[in-house]
Enzyme design. Structure first.
Site, mmCIF file in Angstrom:
data_model
loop_
_atom_site.group_PDB
_atom_site.id
_atom_site.type_symbol
_atom_site.label_atom_id
_atom_site.label_comp_id
_atom_site.label_asym_id
_atom_site.label_seq_id
_atom_site.Cartn_x
_atom_site.Cartn_y
_atom_site.Cartn_z
ATOM 1 N N GLY A 17 0.720 -1.325 -0.033
ATOM 2 C CA GLY A 17 -0.176 -0.034 0.170
ATOM 3 C C GLY A 17 0.846 1.223 -0.096
ATOM 4 N N ASP A 37 8.227 -3.968 8.765
ATOM 5 C CA ASP A 37 6.669 -4.355 8.805
ATOM 6 C C ASP A 37 6.708 -5.722 9.554
ATOM 7 O OD1 ASP A 37 3.925 -5.367 7.862
ATOM 8 O OD2 ASP A 37 4.250 -3.511 6.935
ATOM 9 N N ASP A 65 7.635 -6.331 14.909
ATOM 10 C CA ASP A 65 6.205 -6.348 15.480
ATOM 11 C C ASP A 65 6.029 -4.960 16.245
ATOM 12 O OD1 ASP A 65 3.922 -6.726 16.943
ATOM 13 O OD2 ASP A 65 4.233 -8.557 17.730
ATOM 14 N N TYR A 159 -11.136 1.851 15.244
ATOM 15 C CA TYR A 159 -10.273 2.452 14.410
ATOM 16 C C TYR A 159 -10.408 3.938 14.174
ATOM 17 C CZ TYR A 159 -8.048 3.279 9.742
ATOM 18 O OH TYR A 159 -7.387 3.508 8.738
ATOM 19 N N LYS A 163 -7.352 6.767 15.143
ATOM 20 C CA LYS A 163 -7.020 7.493 14.009
ATOM 21 C C LYS A 163 -7.216 9.113 14.576
ATOM 22 C CE LYS A 163 -5.103 4.936 11.040
ATOM 23 N NZ LYS A 163 -3.744 4.905 10.589
ATOM 24 N N THR A 194 -5.734 -0.125 -1.220
ATOM 25 C CA THR A 194 -4.680 -0.586 -0.439
ATOM 26 C C THR A 194 -5.293 -2.054 -0.113
ATOM 27 O OG1 THR A 194 -5.066 0.192 1.851
ATOM 28 C CG2 THR A 194 -3.719 1.635 0.376
ATOM 29 N N PRO A 195 -4.302 -3.056 0.461
ATOM 30 C CA PRO A 195 -4.905 -4.392 1.001
ATOM 31 C C PRO A 195 -5.594 -4.042 2.304
ATOM 32 C CG PRO A 195 -2.623 -4.592 0.379
ATOM 33 C CD PRO A 195 -2.740 -3.002 0.165
ATOM 34 N N ARG A 219 -18.896 9.481 -1.287
ATOM 35 C CA ARG A 219 -18.186 10.747 -0.712
ATOM 36 C C ARG A 219 -16.970 11.509 -1.486
ATOM 37 N NH1 ARG A 219 -20.126 11.681 4.594
ATOM 38 N NH2 ARG A 219 -18.424 13.124 4.630
#
Length: 260
Positions: A17, A37, A65, A159, A163, A194-195, A219
């Protein structure tokens, strides 16, 4: 091209991504890369893509991690040892989602999202701070989300909260680090191809998925998913000297997704 020659860029969440796109774009600008990652296979694919574009790129890649603070500290130390003790850019791009009704969310669900989306962004800066202070023009780019400002679908509370916290953290970091000349800014991607975004929709019941995608993308004033490089290119800009007077900025990259 070549706006960041010899500068060291640490990218968290580099296996795909926006992180993978960022790795390629930063390498094109002459930067040295420290990539991390938890997805080791994806990280290897990112390295291959970078070297296919920029064969002489200097790249350090390690599985880390981000829930494990000693692993974060060790990777920062390895980056310093490899690249002359300096980190010029920290691209905090790692993120995970969790989609579920409030009554179904467990403490472990909450902790996983917060550890990766918010806690790691704080501690990456903490551990990288000595190396950032050695840079002549250090920049931190945090990647939040339009979901930090609004709730795009049902069941997205964990989430959204993480954020939104990253937006506030960006402002606090910008204030705290300004005396060191370190700029801290935040990107708010909208629906990007993205994934993670695809996984977000895949977690929905099939009968809801198409309507949810149409609602979310609808949107956007361009009524399409964004491309990872459209976000990563803004991260590159914020890291360059062209953005030397930009700090504490919260920048949507969403074709108006959060504005209408």
């Amino acid at each position: 091209m070549n706006r960041l020659p010899g500068r060291t860029v640490l990218i968290a969440g580099a296996a795909g991504g926006q992180g993978r796109a960022g790795a390629v774009l930063f390498a094109r600008e002459g930067a040295r890369l420290a990539l991390t990652d938890v997805d080791e296979a994806g990280l290897g694919e990112t390295v291959d893509e970078v070297l296919a574009e920029v064969p002489d790129a200097q790249v350090l890649a390690r599985r880390v991690d981000l829930r494990n603070l000693p692993e974060i500290a060790a990777f920062v130390a390895e980056t310093e040892a490899r690249f002359d003790g300096v980190i010029d850019v920290l691209y905090n791009n790692a993120g995970v989602n969790h989609l579920d009704a409030i009554e179904n969310v467990t403490p472990d669900d909450w902790d996983r999202v917060y550890d990766i989306n918010l806690k790691s962004a704080f501690f990456l800066v903490k551990y990288a701070l000595p190396a950032l202070r050695r840079s002549r023009a250090a920049s931190v780019v945090n990647v939040s989300s339009g979901a930090g400002l609004l709730a795009p679908v049902d069941g997205n509370g964990v989430y959204c909260a993480s954020k939104g916290g990253l937006i506030s953290l960006t402002r606090a970091q910008a204030r705290d680090l300004a005396p060191d000349g370190i700029r801290v800014n935040c990107l708010l991607p909208g629906p990007i191809e993205t994934p993670m975004v695809r996984g977000f929709f895949a977690a929905m019941p099939e009968e809801e998925r198409v309507a949810a995608e149409q609602h979310v993308v609808g949107r956007s004033l361009f009524t399409r998913f964004g491309r990872p490089e459209e976000v990563a290119s803004m991260a590159v800009y914020l890291a360059t000297d062209e953005a030397s007077y930009v700090t504490s900025a919260i920048i949507p990259v969403d074709a108006g997704w959060t504005a209408v």
